[in-house]
Design an enzyme around this catalytic site. Structure first.
Site, PDB file in Angstrom:
ATOM      1  N   ALA A   9       0.791  -1.227   0.000  1.00 47.09           N
ATOM      2  CA  ALA A   9       0.000   0.000   0.000  1.00 47.09           C
ATOM      3  C   ALA A   9       0.825   1.280   0.000  1.00 47.09           C
ATOM      4  O   ALA A   9       0.298   2.351  -0.328  1.00 47.09           O
ATOM      5  CB  ALA A   9      -0.951   0.004   1.197  1.00 47.09           C
ATOM      6  N   ALA A  10       2.098   1.208   0.358  1.00 47.41           N
ATOM      7  CA  ALA A  10       2.921   2.418   0.402  1.00 47.41           C
ATOM      8  C   ALA A  10       3.711   2.644  -0.877  1.00 47.41           C
ATOM      9  O   ALA A  10       4.333   3.701  -1.041  1.00 47.41           O
ATOM     10  CB  ALA A  10       3.887   2.360   1.587  1.00 47.41           C
ATOM     11  N   ARG A  35       5.705  -4.658   3.484  1.00 47.14           N
ATOM     12  CA  ARG A  35       6.705  -5.582   4.014  1.00 47.14           C
ATOM     13  C   ARG A  35       7.199  -5.069   5.372  1.00 47.14           C
ATOM     14  O   ARG A  35       7.225  -3.852   5.613  1.00 47.14           O
ATOM     15  CB  ARG A  35       7.869  -5.729   3.049  1.00 47.14           C
ATOM     16  CG  ARG A  35       8.639  -4.454   2.815  1.00 47.14           C
ATOM     17  CD  ARG A  35       9.673  -4.611   1.704  1.00 47.14           C
ATOM     18  NE  ARG A  35      10.439  -3.391   1.509  1.00 47.14           N
ATOM     19  CZ  ARG A  35      10.025  -2.345   0.808  1.00 47.14           C
ATOM     20  NH1 ARG A  35       8.832  -2.368   0.216  1.00 47.14           N
ATOM     21  NH2 ARG A  35      10.782  -1.278   0.683  1.00 47.14           N
ATOM     22  N   THR A  98       3.802  -8.316 -12.145  1.00 47.82           N
ATOM     23  CA  THR A  98       4.477  -8.774 -13.358  1.00 47.82           C
ATOM     24  C   THR A  98       5.778  -9.488 -12.981  1.00 47.82           C
ATOM     25  O   THR A  98       6.220  -9.455 -11.839  1.00 47.82           O
ATOM     26  CB  THR A  98       4.767  -7.608 -14.312  1.00 47.82           C
ATOM     27  OG1 THR A  98       5.610  -6.639 -13.652  1.00 47.82           O
ATOM     28  CG2 THR A  98       3.485  -6.929 -14.746  1.00 47.82           C
ATOM     29  N   HIS A 153       9.629   2.114 -20.524  1.00 47.87           N
ATOM     30  CA  HIS A 153       9.230   2.331 -19.139  1.00 47.87           C
ATOM     31  C   HIS A 153      10.315   3.113 -18.400  1.00 47.87           C
ATOM     32  O   HIS A 153      11.426   3.309 -18.912  1.00 47.87           O
ATOM     33  CB  HIS A 153       8.984   0.997 -18.421  1.00 47.87           C
ATOM     34  CG  HIS A 153       7.684   0.352 -18.792  1.00 47.87           C
ATOM     35  ND1 HIS A 153       7.540  -0.427 -19.910  1.00 47.87           N
ATOM     36  CD2 HIS A 153       6.456   0.375 -18.183  1.00 47.87           C
ATOM     37  CE1 HIS A 153       6.284  -0.852 -19.994  1.00 47.87           C
ATOM     38  NE2 HIS A 153       5.615  -0.387 -18.955  1.00 47.87           N
ATOM     39  N   LYS A 157      12.115   0.254 -13.430  1.00 49.03           N
ATOM     40  CA  LYS A 157      11.387  -0.994 -13.679  1.00 49.03           C
ATOM     41  C   LYS A 157      12.360  -2.163 -13.692  1.00 49.03           C
ATOM     42  O   LYS A 157      13.405  -2.113 -14.343  1.00 49.03           O
ATOM     43  CB  LYS A 157      10.620  -0.918 -15.005  1.00 49.03           C
ATOM     44  CG  LYS A 157       9.729  -2.139 -15.250  1.00 49.03           C
ATOM     45  CD  LYS A 157       8.780  -1.917 -16.415  1.00 49.03           C
ATOM     46  CE  LYS A 157       7.922  -3.142 -16.684  1.00 49.03           C
ATOM     47  NZ  LYS A 157       7.090  -3.527 -15.543  1.00 49.03           N
ATOM     48  N   GLY A 163       5.407  -6.973 -18.788  1.00 44.02           N
ATOM     49  CA  GLY A 163       4.343  -7.964 -18.887  1.00 44.02           C
ATOM     50  C   GLY A 163       3.342  -7.606 -19.975  1.00 44.02           C
ATOM     51  O   GLY A 163       2.802  -8.486 -20.660  1.00 44.02           O
TER      52      GLY A 163
END
Length: 267
Positions: A9-10, A35, A98, A153, A157, A163
């Site tokens: 979520a962060a 985590r 991915t 990208h 990445k 993906g």
């Protein structure tokens, strides 16, 4: 009201997911986690995402028990660990991770035998249309048109090709009746010789803060067709994932894709 849990979520994508869930009245954020040791653990997920407080602190471990749908855009190992984290059989999964190996993807498919799972390498509505159009173009244009894929990208990445590009490759090969494992060529260097007709080139560009660009190029005698999609914000992906979350809630166990969510023919 559909209760939702968000993994990672962060992170950049996790924050976008929190915002997307918060802006939809049919959802309630019930759980968010990161985590252990991540600097935002203990902080309110809404504030971390740049919106008002949601009253949901970011936990240091999955707590999916109260969730009807979990949305996961993390890393392969974290995604697979989630399958053993106490999910109820009624809890659906929306996965956008991915870099999954074929074996890891098989484990995710197996999870679909006991719960509803949506998996996509890209949740953009435009990209899903790109896959469908690329498949159709490959079938109509045939082997006289050489197919190439170019993706770009940001410089952070981790996986290449993306993906999305892999799925684009599969769509083009499906349209042409080719095997992606046999006919894909990843970049070129040296004296490669004349290009075989049944080759599909895949090229990855990494730089700056590019969110995501994908081109399917078909070059034939006297003409060229390019199908291009540019992503400007991760919020687009998050909104697509939330749309998938609304669709998957209440579905029977199965392994689904965005084609089912959007009513498209599978690429």
């Amino acid at each position: 009201m559909i209760t939702v849990g968000i993994a990672g979520a962060a992170g950049k994508m996790g924050r976008a997911l929190v915002r997307a869930v918060a802006e939809q009245g049919q959802f309630k954020l019930a759980s968010a986690w990161e985590r252990p040791g991540e600097s935002h653990v203990g902080q309110d997920a809404g504030l971390v995402a740049g919106i008002n407080s949601l009253g949901v602190p970011i936990a240091a471990a999955p707590a999916p028990g109260a969730c009807q749908v979990v949305i996961d855009f993390t890393a392969p190992e974290a995604t697979l660990a989630l399958l053993d984290a106490g999910l109820s059989r009624e809890c659906a999964l929306v996965v956008g991770t991915t870099g999954l190996t074929p074996e890891q993807l098989d484990q995710l498919r197996a999870a679909g035998r006991s719960r509803p799972v949506v998996y996509a390498t890209n949740y953009s509505l435009g990209v899903n249309l790109l896959w469908a159009l690329a498949r159709q173009a490959a079938a109509v244009l045939g082997p006289a048109f050489n197919a190439e894929i170019i993706e770009a990208h940001h410089n952070q990445k981790k996986d290449a090709p993306s993906g999305t590009a892999v799925t684009l490759l599969e769509a083009i090969c499906h349209g042409r009746g080719l095997d992606p494992k046999r006919h894909a060529v990843y970049g070129r260097e040296g004296l490669v010789g004349p290009r075989p007709q049944d080759e599909v080139g895949v090229h990855a560009v990494r730089g700056g803060d590019i969110v995501g660009d994908h081109i399917a190029l078909f070059a034939g005698p006297g003409e060229r067709l390019e199908l291009r999609h540019q992503l400007h914000s991760r919020d687009t992906l998050a909104r697509g994932a939330v749309r998938a979350a609304a669709w998957i809630h209440g579905q029977p166990p199965g392994f689904y894709g965005m084609a089912e969510v959007l009513g498209l023919e599978k690429a």
